[in-house]
Structure formats: structure tokens, C-alpha cells
Design an enzyme around this catalytic site. Structure first.
Site, short mmCIF file in Angstrom:
data_model
loop_
_atom_site.label_atom_id
_atom_site.label_comp_id
_atom_site.label_asym_id
_atom_site.label_seq_id
_atom_site.Cartn_x
_atom_site.Cartn_y
_atom_site.Cartn_z
N ARG A 306 1.65 -47.77 -52.38
CA ARG A 306 0.97 -49.09 -53.21
C ARG A 306 0.89 -50.12 -52.39
O ARG A 306 -0.11 -51.13 -52.75
CB ARG A 306 1.42 -49.03 -54.50
CG ARG A 306 0.95 -49.64 -55.55
CD ARG A 306 1.45 -49.64 -57.19
NE ARG A 306 1.23 -48.74 -57.73
CZ ARG A 306 -0.07 -48.31 -58.45
NH1 ARG A 306 -0.82 -49.29 -58.39
NH2 ARG A 306 -0.07 -47.38 -59.31
N GLU A 707 2.41 -54.17 -65.52
CA GLU A 707 3.06 -54.74 -64.45
C GLU A 707 2.01 -55.95 -63.66
O GLU A 707 2.54 -56.79 -63.01
CB GLU A 707 2.84 -53.59 -63.15
CG GLU A 707 3.69 -52.58 -63.31
CD GLU A 707 3.68 -51.19 -62.37
OE1 GLU A 707 2.77 -50.54 -62.73
OE2 GLU A 707 4.56 -51.17 -61.44
N1 MTE Z 1 8.47 -54.89 -70.33
C1 MTE Z 1 9.80 -54.94 -70.82
N2 MTE Z 1 10.10 -55.67 -71.80
N3 MTE Z 1 10.72 -54.03 -70.28
C2 MTE Z 1 10.49 -53.25 -69.15
O1 MTE Z 1 11.52 -52.79 -68.64
N4 MTE Z 1 8.97 -52.55 -67.43
C3 MTE Z 1 7.54 -53.12 -66.76
C4 MTE Z 1 6.54 -53.28 -67.86
N5 MTE Z 1 6.85 -54.09 -68.75
C5 MTE Z 1 9.27 -53.43 -68.68
C6 MTE Z 1 8.23 -54.00 -69.27
C7 MTE Z 1 7.16 -51.98 -65.91
S1 MTE Z 1 8.04 -51.79 -64.28
C8 MTE Z 1 6.26 -51.18 -66.14
S2 MTE Z 1 5.78 -49.77 -65.13
C9 MTE Z 1 5.61 -50.90 -67.75
O2 MTE Z 1 6.34 -51.92 -68.33
C10 MTE Z 1 6.23 -49.59 -68.14
O3 MTE Z 1 5.59 -49.35 -69.30
P1 MTE Z 1 3.94 -49.40 -69.73
O4 MTE Z 1 3.34 -48.15 -68.87
O5 MTE Z 1 4.00 -48.73 -71.16
O6 MTE Z 1 3.26 -50.50 -69.54
N1 HPA Z 2 3.74 -46.56 -59.75
C1 HPA Z 2 4.99 -46.50 -60.32
N2 HPA Z 2 5.69 -45.48 -60.13
C2 HPA Z 2 5.60 -44.52 -59.54
C3 HPA Z 2 4.52 -44.52 -58.82
C4 HPA Z 2 3.35 -45.57 -59.00
O1 HPA Z 2 2.10 -45.64 -58.30
N3 HPA Z 2 4.10 -43.39 -58.03
C5 HPA Z 2 5.39 -42.79 -58.50
N4 HPA Z 2 6.11 -43.30 -59.27
MO1 MOS Z 3 7.41 -49.65 -63.18
S1 MOS Z 3 7.93 -50.42 -61.27
O1 MOS Z 3 6.01 -48.50 -62.51
O2 MOS Z 3 8.65 -48.55 -63.62
#
Ligand code: MTE
Ligand code: HPA
Ligand code: MOS
Length: 756
Positions: A306, A707
Site C-alpha cells: 500500500r 482511513e
Molecule cells: N474509528 C474508530 N472509532 N475506531 C477504530 O478502531 N479504525 C479505523 C477506522 N476508524 C477505527 C475507526 C480503521 S484502521 C479502519 S480500517 C476503519 O475504521 C475500519 O472500519 P470501516 O472499514 O468500517 O471503515
Molecule cells: N488494508 C488493510 N488491511 C489489509 C489490507 C489492506 O489493503 N490488506 C490486508 N489487510
Molecule cells: Mo485499518 S489499518 O485497515 O484496520
């Protein structure tokens, strides 16, 4: 239709259930891991006798007790659950004490000693690379020919840019609770983003099939990537003890244990070379990334990938060579963290642009703007952009009147000697989809009960991001019923199999589309049933606000009535939905393809004021325009922007992870590791939703938001740098984040030394 986060009520009343709120069963035992006090060496002796004689100790487990495989590596099998012949980082689990209380288990751990034959400790990724200690072979993304393109450049600049790691600091630490179940099965309650990863590795460690391992997750008190892979070891350790002792075993880590024993965001050290023509067009970019992977692969190869995907951020550069090395060091294995390597890649291109701008005496924004990616431009990995980069930038510039802000800053800086302001633009571009294609799939199970109430299970894990609310909204919309009639279940491997972790910001898209699939199938059957009952054509029937309509007018049937009547007619009211993102592919030999369902764009403007006597600073404002697509829940999505931004500012400014040369974590508590609090939040925070109605692969066209906002935080670094330059134009600070007040102070009074 948008609704409040369904957890908000129990959260504010302290009634939401986390691992530690689950009532323990009588006879539960407590585990505590003994982590290696040395970063690298061959094990000569492990002395357990004194610990075994301590009060309340039931048993101490080592790798010899593992009935199945002593292996928890997710991508590469290079990580034992418990050390066997060698230790590779401080905190690496070597033994597991099980006692009648958590306190007695922790006390016994202190009595264990380890003797080793010390080996050389490496903490620096460049040193690891020089020794050939790589997790996977290096990878290179190429577009055009960067080398020859430099010949046509008017200006060429090179340098080094470093970013440090970041502690996840989820409020709920890692933990698990394993309970024995009849017939050689086991139930594991785990604070994990990846219930299937826990299930798979637990089954392998115990040497049993996956169908005997039930993993259940109600919600996490935050994950941020830290529980995508690294929740597994604690669950597998509890499961091991539970399996052998036939007793429930719980382990919830102490904060300092968690900080010491778990991996963090990957620190990177990178070299860049950037070439521009006389009109500030970037013609060529070369970059080498040295990723500090820590002692085992964990998710590092995927994170590395990534970094390469996002190495040109929001810009179109026709000639690119980006190479990345995943370097094995003697630190805890570093892991997923919001952005997943993307932020590290973006920081370097922003540093390269800043270097060029400073050298040429132009604002960085002139270079940034000139090179923003347009629809149809090619990313270095072959995908063509459907870009909102210009739209976001343009909107931010006009909406916030940045020309005026710049004038005001110039005036402020010329009339203040010891206070200086700095501004930055930070465009972002983030690809949505797991970079590993197969992970882009999800399933959901939807039951409509005979009283009309609905129950949903998915593979999505709620970690504060509001995904359960979004899942509920999908069902409420398809059935057109009140949210009160819908309940979302815990995430459970017996209800939903083979889940991808909740990660990559794609959870709502993937699981939401699976819910959509299931609900639409049920709705189709209900509509046929209603047509039969009402004696009309199915095409005339629709569902609206709990009513069944014929040609748009209310019929005698309500939703509840229809459901009940359909049940009596033996209509199937349950469905299992499945979704796999269409159209994505990637060829890792050619390093080309179409890996992302879509990209998310945005632009943030950051203004900071630096106290040039103390080196302290405050963020006056962050004003941003973000591409939400068509947000299905603006309240939740806005919360994600706020949280992500502040987490990004923390990474870039104050969070400083320090390991000493022996691989010992010095910033091992909240007294030595400073995280943002309410005072670090910019005084003004404007979030504008870019209006787009374009079609995309997001659920209800509501683009993923988890993210991307973290990367707006990178703007904080460059705003600070600009403020320092306003005080001391000759300051030649290294591009090295975080920009702590100490570094700011040194930057304010430093002078040009070398070529950095
Ligand atoms: N928001 C909160 N409140 N707590 C979390 O742990 N994790 C982040 C983001 N927002 C997180 C968060 C990360 S690393 C990711 S990948 C995404 O939420 C995961 O959830 P989603 O795929 O539903 O966005
Ligand atoms: N994003 C987050 N988590 C992951 C990914 C990615 O692209 N690939 C494998 N785990
Ligand atoms: Mo988020 S770093 O893809 O859990």
C-alpha cells in the site's frame, strides 16, 4: 435516511459491553504472558520453578504444550505463538502463566527468568537491509522511465524523509476469554478485527478443525488496525490454556504490557529524487522505502504494497520508480494502522514537493496544484483515475478563501517577531479495497422473524466506526421499516464464516452489499407473497414506511401483517447474502492492474501558530473538503473525519515512539508517550462535503471514510515547517516526523548544514 449511531445511548451511559464487561463464569482462570526481556538471542534456559511455586499458580505453558502448530503468521509462517529456540524482540511471548487471579498470574510472571546466548540487535531498517534481512523480496512499481526523464528536467532535488511509528492506543487493550464447550469444542470471545483469523490460528494451534472454534466479538473499544492481526496471539494463548486445563481462561492486557508487546505503525526511512520542468510539472520521481517491519512478517508485506500504491498520493507523475524494502529488525512485529502504509508513502512525496518548493522559492501549493491527478490519468500501478482531486482543491480554495488566509498570515508574520504562522495544503487520494483481491468478499445473514422484527449478522466488527449502524440502515432502507425493528448481532464465526477482517475502510461497503443482497432476496419473496395475498401483479407492490403499497397507495397489509401471513404460507424469511467486489484485479509480477474499487479524495488546509521562543504550537484551523460520495450517515462520517484527522496530527506532531539500541521501548506508558487530547484539536475545524452524484461501488454510493482522513494530518507537519521557515528562512530541518516541540525549537534556531 440517516440515524444516530445505534451505540450512542449505551456508550454514554457506560452500558456498552466490551470484553471486560462480560460476566465471567465460575472457575475462570487468568493468564499472563512472560515476554522476553531480550531483543535477540538463542534460548539457553527458561527458569519457571520459582514462578510455579507462587500462590495461586495453576500451570505455566510453553511452546512444548502446544498440541497443534506453534505458528500464528498470517501472510508468512514466521511467527511462533510461544518462542521455541530463540527470541527476536523484547516482549516476545515465551511462556504463559495461568493462575486463579489476574494479579497472581502477573506476580508469578515476574519470577520467571530467561538465559540466552545474545545475538546482534538491529533496530534500524537500513541496517537490516544492508545485512539482507528482508521479510520478502523488494518490490518496485514503475511507470514510464524515471531515469531518462530526469535528463529532461529543469530542476532535480533529492533527500531523505523519515516517519516514526505510532502506538494504536485503542482504549480497550488487547484481550480474550476462552471457554470450553462440550464435544471438544471451544468458544473464544476476542477483542479482534478479524474473528476468522482468530478462529483459523486457534484451530491450528490446538490441532482441531475450524468448525470446533466459535469466535464471538460484540465490539471493540477501538482497533485502528492494531487488532487486525495482533489480537490473534492473546486469543490463541487463552484457547491453549483453556483447551488443556478444560477451564475458562481470560487475559486482558495491562496497558504497559500492551504497549511493550504489540507492534505499531511501521516507521519508515526513505530516499527520494524528484525532477520538475520549468513550469513546475513533476516529470520524474524515484523513491526507496525502508520499512521497519519488526521481527516477523505480520501484515508488513501488505502494508509495504500500500505504501507503493500511494507513493504518488494525489498527483499524476508520468515517470515513477518506487522500490520498497520490508526490513526485519528486532522490534515487535509492526502491523496495520489506519492508512496501512499509505500515509508513510504520501509523506515522502509531500517532503519531495516541499524540498522542491523551498529550493525554488515557490509555495508548495503551486507544485501540488499543478500536478493533481485528473480523470483518465494513470497511477503507477496501471489503474486509471476517476479523480475528484481538482474538485476538492478548487472547492477548498474558494470556499475557505485561501488567498485571503495567505495574505493574513503574511501580515501576521511581518508584524509578529516571536509568533509565526504557517499554512499547508494537503490533498489526499486513497484507494478503497483490500490490496489482496481475495479479501474483498463478505457475507451476511438476515432473519425476518414472524412478528416482523429483523435480525442481522455480518462479518463486520464494530470498533467505534459505526459500521453496525450502517448495516442496520441498509436493511431499514430495503425493507422500508423503522430502525427500531432491526437488531444487529455480535460478529460470530458460527453465523458468518470466512470473514475478512474489518479493515481497509471497506467494511461497510463489503458487508453492507452482502446485507443488501440478502435483504433484496427476502424482499423479492415478500413482494411475490403480497401480490398473491392482495391479488395484484408483483410489479404493482412496493414497501414503504412499514406499509405495503399497491401502485403507490396503501393496501390493507402492513409490513408486520405481510411477514406473518408469508410465514403462515411457509415463505422463507431468512437469507444468506454474499458480495465480492467486481472488476478488481492485480498482477503482482507486472505490478499492474485495477486493484481498487474506487479512490477517495480530499484537500485540507491547515494553519498553525508557533511560539518561536518555546517551540510550542497550536493549530488555528483545519478546513477541508472531503469526497464522501453521497454519505449515508453524515454524522458518523463527520466523526470519522474528526477522529482520523486528530489521530493523523498526533502521528505527525507529538507521538514519539522511542526504542533504545537494545530494542527496549522507552516510551512505554502514557507518561512518556504523548497523544493528542482535546487541546490538540484545531481551534477551528471545518468539514465540507463535496457534492458528487457519480456512480461508484460504495454501498449506497456512500464512500468509505475510515482511513483517508488520517492523511490530512500530514498537512500539520508541513504547516509547522512553513511557520518555522517564516521565522528562520535558513533553517534546514531534516524531513523527520513527528515534529515535536523539541524539533520545532531546534528547527527555529538551526542553520543550513548539509544537503538535507
Ligand atoms: N474509528 C474508530 N472509532 N475506531 C477504530 O478502531 N479504525 C479505523 C477506522 N476508524 C477505527 C475507526 C480503521 S484502521 C479502519 S480500517 C476503519 O475504521 C475500519 O472500519 P470501516 O472499514 O468500517 O471503515
Ligand atoms: N488494508 C488493510 N488491511 C489489509 C489490507 C489492506 O489493503 N490488506 C490486508 N489487510
Ligand atoms: Mo485499518 S489499518 O485497515 O484496520
Amino acid at each position: 435516511m440517516s440515524i444516530k449511531n445505534i451505540d450512542s445511548f449505551t456508550h454514554t451511559r457506560g452500558e456498552s459491553v466490551y470484553l471486560d464487561d462480560i460476566p465471567v463464569v465460575n472457575g475462570t482462570l487468568y493468564a499472563c504472558a512472560y515476554g522476553s526481556p531480550f531483543a535477540h538471542g538463542k534460548i539457553l534456559a527458561l527458569n519457571l520453578d520459582e514462578a510455579l511455586s507462587m500462590e495461586g499458580v495453576v500451570r505455566i505453558f510453553t511452546c512444548k504444550d502446544i498440541p497443534g502448530k506453534n505458528q500464528i503468521g498470517g501472510i508468512i509462517p514466521d511467527e511462533p505463538l510461544l518462542a521455541d529456540s530463540a527470541v527476536h524482540y523484547i516482549g516476545m511471548p515465551v511462556a504463559l502463566v495461568v493462575a486463579v487471579s489476574a494479579e497472581l498470574a502477573a506476580a508469578a510472571v515476574k519470577k520467571i527468568t530467561l538465559e540466552i546466548d545474545k545475538l546482534h540487535v538491529i533496530t534500524d531498517p537500513r541496517e537490516a537491509q544492508q545485512h539482507g534481512n528482508l521479510i520478502v523480496p523488494p518490490r518496485t512499481f514503475r511507470l514510464g522511465g524515471s531515469n531518462s526523464a530526469f535528463d529532461n528536467c529543469e530542476h532535480v532535488f533529492e533527500g531523505t524523509a523519515d516517519t516514526n511509528g505510532q502506538e494504536h492506543l485503542y482504549i480497550e487493550t488487547q484481550g480474550a476469554y476462552a471457554l470450553p464447550v462440550e464435544n471438544g469444542s471451544i468458544r473464544v470471545i476476542s477483542s479482534t478485527q478479524g474473528p476468522t483469523a482468530v478462529q483459523k490460528h486457534t484451530a491450528e494451534v490446538l490441532g482441531i478443525p475450524m468448525h470446533r472454534v466459535e469466535v464471538d466479538t460484540t465490539r471493540l473499544g477501538g482497533g485502528f488496525g492494531g487488532k487486525e492481526d495482533q489480537a490473534t496471539s492473546w486469543a490463541a494463548l487463552c484457547a491453549l490454556a483453556c483447551w488443556i486445563l478444560k477451564k475458562p481462561v481470560k487475559y486482558s492486557l495491562h496497558r504497559m504490557e500492551d504497549m511493550r508487546m504489540t507492534g505499531k505503525r511501521h516507521p519508515y526511512s526513505s530516499d527520494f529524487r524528484i525532477g520538475l520542468d520549468k513550469d513546475l510539472r513533476i516529470l520524474s520521481y524515484e523513491v526507496s522505502f525502508y520499512q521497519n517491519a519488526g521481527a516477523a512478517a505480520d501484515l508488513s508485506p501488505a502494508v509495504l504494497e500500500r505504501t507503493l500504491f500511494h507513493s504518488t498520493n494525489s498527483y499524476h507523475i508520468p515517470n515513477v520508480t518506487a522500490t520498497a524494502y520490508s526490513c526485519r529488525t528486532n522490534l515487535p512485529p509492526n502491523t496495520a494502522f489506519r492508512g496501512f502504509g499509505g500515509p508513510q508513502g504520501m509523506f515522502v512525496i509531500e517532503a519531495a514537493i516541499a524540498k522542491a518548493a523551498e529550493s525554488l522559492g515557490v509555495p508548495a501549493s503551486a507544485i501540488q496544484h499543478k500536478n493533481l491527478i485528473k480523470s483518465g490519468d494513470e497511477f503507477p500501478y496501471g489503474q486509471l483515475a476517476e479523480s475528484e482531486a481538482h474538485a476538492c482543491w478548487k472547492k477548498a480554495k474558494s470556499l475557505y478563501d485561501t488567498d485571503k488566509i495567505c495574505d493574513e498570515i503574511r501580515q501576521f508574520n511581518s508584524s509578529n517577531r516571536f509568533l509565526k504562522k504557517g499554512l499547508s495544503f494537503m490533498p489526499i487520494c486513497f484507494g478503497i479495497s483490500f490490496t489482496k483481491i481475495l479479501m474483498n468478499q463478505a457475507r451476511a445473514l438476515v432473519h425476518v422473524y414472524l412478528d416482523g422484527s429483523v435480525n442481522i449478522s455480518t462479518g463486520a466488527v464494530e470498533m467505534g466506526q459505526g459500521v453496525n449502524t450502517k448495516m442496520l440502515q441498509v436493511a431499514a432502507q430495503v425493507f422500508s421499516i423503522s430502525p427500531q425493528q432491526i437488531k444487529v448481532n455480535s460478529t460470530n464465526t458460527y453465523r458468518i464464516a470466512n470473514t475478512s477482517p474489518s479493515a481497509a475502510s471497506a467494511t461497510a461497503d463489503l458487508n453492507g452489499k452482502a446485507v443488501l443482497d440478502a435483504c433484496e432476496k427476502i424482499r423479492e419473496r415478500l413482494i411475490l407473497s403480497a401480490a398473491e395475498i392482495l391479488g395484484c401483479l408483483p410489479e404493482a407492490v412496493s414497501l414503504k414506511d412499514g406499509q405495503v403499497l399497491i401502485n403507490g397507495s396503501p393496501s390493507s397489509l402492513t409490513w408486520n401483517g405481510l411477514v406473518n401471513a408469508s410465514y403462515l404460507k411457509r415463505v422463507n424469511l431468512s437469507e444468506h447474502g454474499h458480495y465480492a467486489t467486481p472488476g478488481i484485479h492485480f498482477n503482482s509480477e507486472k505490478e499492474k492492474g485495477h486493484p481498487f474499487a474506487y479512490h477517495v479524495y480530499g484537500t485540507a488546509i491547515t494553519v498553525v501558530t508557533v511560539d518561536c521562543i518555546r517551540g510550542t504550537y497550536e493549530f488555528d484551523a483545519v478546513k477541508l473538503v472531503h469526497d464522501f460520495g453521497t454519505s449515508m450517515n453524515p454524522l458518523i462520517d463527520k466523526g470519522q473525519i474528526e477522529g482520523g484527522l486528530v489521530q493523523g496530527i498526533g502521528w505527525m506532531t507529538m507521538e514519539e515512539i522511542i526504542y533504545d539500541n537494545e530494542g527496549k521501548l522507552r516510551s512505554n506508558a502514557l507518561s512518556t508517550y504523548k497523544v493528542p487530547d482535546i487541546y490538540s484539536v484545531p481551534k477551528e475545524l471545518d468539514i465540507h462535503f463535496l457534492e458528487t452524484a457519480k456512480d461508484n461501488l460504495a454501498i449506497f454510493r456512500s464512500k468509505a471514510v475510515g482511513e483517508p482522513p488520517l492523511m490530512y494530518g500530514i498537512g500539520a507537519y508541513f504547516a509547522l515547517r512553513n511557520a518555522i521557515k517564516a521565522f528562520n528562512p535558513n533553517s534546514d530541518m531534516a524531513f523527520s516526523a513527528p515534529m515535536t516541540p523539541e524539533k520545532v525549537l531546534m528547527g527555529l534556531y538551526a542553520h543550513k548544514t548539509g544537503n538535507r
